[in-house]
Design a protein around this motif. Structure first.
Motif: not given
Length: 191
Positions: A57, A61, A131, A134, A136-140, A152, A165, A167
């Motif tokens: 992750s 990221m 999503h 966003m 904030q960055p995030r992983t999923m 990410a 965004t 991804t």
């Protein structure tokens, strides 16, 4: 029945009773040992998997953040030109081994959707809606068709303005499961 037969029957009853007690004791001990080893294997596998997921992750990221800092990509996204965004994205991601690459604009409209470097048109707007915007960055983990992707997502930001965004994702494969199994040294692999 003779006295001698009664004594012999009593002795055999005691021996049989001791065998039953001994069998129950050994069975209980073996069950505890198997349970303890299985629990230890699961904990070890969880620890390995957790550390591996954290590292992956973090790596995903960082890759997304590096791509999101590309001035060319930001300019193309800001212009809203879908074809230029696809061409720029293909050029930027050509040697990264990405299986999934998406870019949305500030309204959540899908500008780029690459699967294995090729432009595809799966219906994933429903996923992106949850999503978008966003901060904030995030992983999923996303399911797309029959495949599962480790993703990410980071905002594309120019100054204080969110342009959209970005991804990126990697497909989870059977080879990854076998690698996790080898690293955890367990016959059970849970993802």
């Amino acid at each position: 029945m003779k006295f001698r037969n009664k004594i012999l029957l009593a002795i055999w009853s005691v021996v049989f009773g001791l065998l039953i007690v001994l069998y129950n004791f050994i069975s209980s001990w073996v069950h505890e040992q198997v349970e303890a080893r299985f629990t230890e294997d699961l904990r070890g596998m969880y620890s390995v998997l957790h550390q591996m997921n954290e590292l992956q992750s973090e790596q995903d990221m960082k890759a997304a953040q590096i791509l999101a800092e590309s001035q060319r990509l930001k300019a193309v996204v800001a212009s809203g030109n879908d074809k230029a965004a696809v061409a720029t994205s293909q050029e930027l991601t050509a040697n990264m081994g990405l299986q999934l690459f998406l870019i949305t604009d500030e309204n959540g409209k899908l500008l780029v959707q690459l699967l294995n470097g090729v432009e595809e048109h799966y219906s994933i707007n429903r996923l992106l809606t949850s999503h978008r915007f966003m901060n904030q960055p995030r992983t999923m983990v996303w399911s797309l068709g029959t495949d599962i992707y480790r993703c990410a997502a980071v905002p594309l930001v120019e100054g204080k303005k969110i342009l959209g965004t970005l991804t990126l994702g990697y497909r989870l494969t059977n080879n990854l499961l076998f690698d996790v199994q080898a690293m955890s040294k367990s016959d059970v692999v849970l993802m």
